[in-house]
Design a protein around this motif. Sequence first.
Motif, short mmCIF file in Angstrom:
data_model
loop_
_atom_site.label_atom_id
_atom_site.label_comp_id
_atom_site.label_asym_id
_atom_site.label_seq_id
_atom_site.Cartn_x
_atom_site.Cartn_y
_atom_site.Cartn_z
N ARG A 97 38.31 44.50 -5.87
CA ARG A 97 36.97 44.06 -5.52
C ARG A 97 36.94 43.56 -4.07
O ARG A 97 37.92 43.04 -3.56
CB ARG A 97 36.49 42.95 -6.46
N ALA A 98 35.78 43.74 -3.44
CA ALA A 98 35.64 43.30 -2.05
C ALA A 98 35.78 41.79 -1.93
O ALA A 98 36.31 41.28 -0.93
CB ALA A 98 34.30 43.76 -1.50
N VAL A 99 35.32 41.04 -2.95
CA VAL A 99 35.38 39.59 -2.88
C VAL A 99 36.84 39.10 -2.83
O VAL A 99 37.13 38.06 -2.24
CB VAL A 99 34.63 38.97 -4.08
N THR A 100 37.75 39.86 -3.44
CA THR A 100 39.17 39.48 -3.39
C THR A 100 39.70 39.54 -1.97
O THR A 100 40.42 38.64 -1.52
CB THR A 100 39.98 40.41 -4.30
N TRP A 101 39.32 40.56 -1.23
CA TRP A 101 39.80 40.69 0.14
C TRP A 101 39.09 39.72 1.08
O TRP A 101 39.67 39.31 2.10
CB TRP A 101 39.63 42.13 0.59
N LEU A 102 37.87 39.32 0.73
CA LEU A 102 37.20 38.27 1.50
C LEU A 102 37.92 36.93 1.30
O LEU A 102 38.06 36.15 2.25
CB LEU A 102 35.74 38.17 1.11
N ARG A 103 38.37 36.69 0.08
CA ARG A 103 39.15 35.47 -0.16
C ARG A 103 40.46 35.50 0.62
O ARG A 103 40.88 34.48 1.16
CB ARG A 103 39.43 35.32 -1.66
N LEU A 109 32.76 34.04 4.29
CA LEU A 109 33.84 34.70 3.55
C LEU A 109 33.87 34.34 2.08
O LEU A 109 34.33 35.15 1.26
CB LEU A 109 35.19 34.35 4.19
N LEU A 110 33.40 33.15 1.71
CA LEU A 110 33.42 32.73 0.31
C LEU A 110 32.04 32.66 -0.32
O LEU A 110 31.92 32.46 -1.53
CB LEU A 110 34.11 31.36 0.17
N GLY A 111 31.00 32.81 0.49
CA GLY A 111 29.65 32.72 -0.04
C GLY A 111 29.26 31.32 -0.45
O GLY A 111 28.39 31.15 -1.31
N VAL A 112 29.88 30.31 0.13
CA VAL A 112 29.59 28.91 -0.21
C VAL A 112 28.37 28.47 0.59
O VAL A 112 28.43 28.39 1.82
CB VAL A 112 30.79 28.00 0.10
N GLU A 113 27.30 28.19 -0.11
CA GLU A 113 26.08 27.73 0.55
C GLU A 113 26.09 26.20 0.60
O GLU A 113 26.00 25.54 -0.43
CB GLU A 113 24.84 28.23 -0.20
N MET A 130 44.65 33.36 -5.77
CA MET A 130 43.83 33.14 -4.57
C MET A 130 42.47 32.56 -4.94
O MET A 130 41.94 31.71 -4.22
CB MET A 130 43.65 34.47 -3.82
N LYS A 131 41.91 33.01 -6.05
CA LYS A 131 40.61 32.49 -6.47
C LYS A 131 40.69 30.99 -6.77
O LYS A 131 39.79 30.22 -6.42
CB LYS A 131 40.12 33.25 -7.70
N GLY A 132 41.78 30.57 -7.41
CA GLY A 132 41.96 29.15 -7.68
C GLY A 132 42.05 28.33 -6.40
O GLY A 132 41.43 27.26 -6.29
N PHE A 133 42.82 28.81 -5.44
CA PHE A 133 42.93 28.10 -4.17
C PHE A 133 41.58 28.02 -3.45
O PHE A 133 41.19 26.96 -2.95
CB PHE A 133 43.96 28.79 -3.27
N THR A 134 40.85 29.13 -3.38
CA THR A 134 39.59 29.14 -2.64
C THR A 134 38.51 28.31 -3.34
O THR A 134 37.65 27.75 -2.67
CB THR A 134 39.10 30.58 -2.44
N LEU A 135 38.55 28.24 -4.66
CA LEU A 135 37.61 27.37 -5.37
C LEU A 135 37.84 25.92 -4.98
O LEU A 135 36.88 25.16 -4.77
CB LEU A 135 37.74 27.55 -6.88
N LEU A 136 39.09 25.52 -4.90
CA LEU A 136 39.41 24.15 -4.51
C LEU A 136 39.06 23.90 -3.05
O LEU A 136 38.53 22.83 -2.69
CB LEU A 136 40.90 23.89 -4.76
N GLN A 137 39.33 24.86 -2.19
CA GLN A 137 38.98 24.71 -0.77
C GLN A 137 37.46 24.64 -0.59
O GLN A 137 36.96 23.84 0.21
CB GLN A 137 39.56 25.88 0.02
N ALA A 138 36.72 25.46 -1.34
CA ALA A 138 35.26 25.42 -1.25
C ALA A 138 34.71 24.10 -1.75
O ALA A 138 33.72 23.58 -1.21
CB ALA A 138 34.67 26.58 -2.05
N ARG A 139 35.36 23.51 -2.75
CA ARG A 139 34.90 22.21 -3.26
C ARG A 139 35.07 21.13 -2.20
O ARG A 139 34.22 20.24 -2.05
CB ARG A 139 35.67 21.84 -4.52
N LEU A 140 36.15 21.18 -1.45
CA LEU A 140 36.35 20.21 -0.38
C LEU A 140 35.32 20.40 0.74
O LEU A 140 34.84 19.43 1.33
CB LEU A 140 37.77 20.34 0.18
#
Length: 245
Positions: free
Chosen positions: A71-77, A112-116, A198-208
């Motif tokens: 998926r494209a979202v994986t490579w964006l992460r 890159l993560l779509g975090v608004e 990677m999804k787990g790491f980026t979820l935590l980074q987005a939360r910060l």
Amino acid sequence: MDLAQRHPASDHTPTRPGMGPGRPPAPATGPAGPASGPVATAATPAGTDQHARHRGAGRVGWKAILREPFRAVTWLRLAYLLLALPVGILCIPIALVGGPAGRIQRGLARRLLGVEVTDPRHTGPLALVHAVISLPLNLVALTVSAYFWTVVVINLAYPLRPDSDPTQAWGGPTMAGAWAVHGIGGGVSFLLITPWVMKGFTLLQARLVRGFLGGDRAGLLKATWIALAVTGLCALLSIPVIHQL
């Protein structure tokens, strides 16, 4: 006296066996009507629909696991993990001089993560705090993700490795057997696992990012402790890996 007065109107419904004067009529069933009651219960065992839903959910889950690496979202992460560390290091001196460190970090997470994240008027020292706290997490996330992807490549491309001696490897002595063991056991398995790591790491980074650089402060302290705990755990697990290199 006419007939209407002598014989009141009635529905002339014939009395079925078992029907009394004060007993309500039994529900009518026909060939086209849906089965109900004990017969329907016997025909459709309890929990059949629930079991079908669970089986469907399992199939969807496996499809998602198999589809996630492509998926494209994986490579964006992955792009975010590659850029978060150098950008975070750069934002420390920018935040010290009062520069737009928060805006830079929010923009990276948004693209890159779509975090608004609602841009606050002034993040102040929180931009510096975020850059410092997220620095070890960014380092660990990049290191672990790079290591996992390296395992994928070197195992899928096992015949191309200069040290690939099938006579001394798992699955040998033939190259086909060694490649099958390394490609499936190390390559395909890590290919399916790595995107979720990677999804787990980026979820935590987005939360910060949302907590320090946005307005969502709920659970920020807990997320910070989790980030520090994950960083410490990964650092401990990396010691035996480094010794094997």
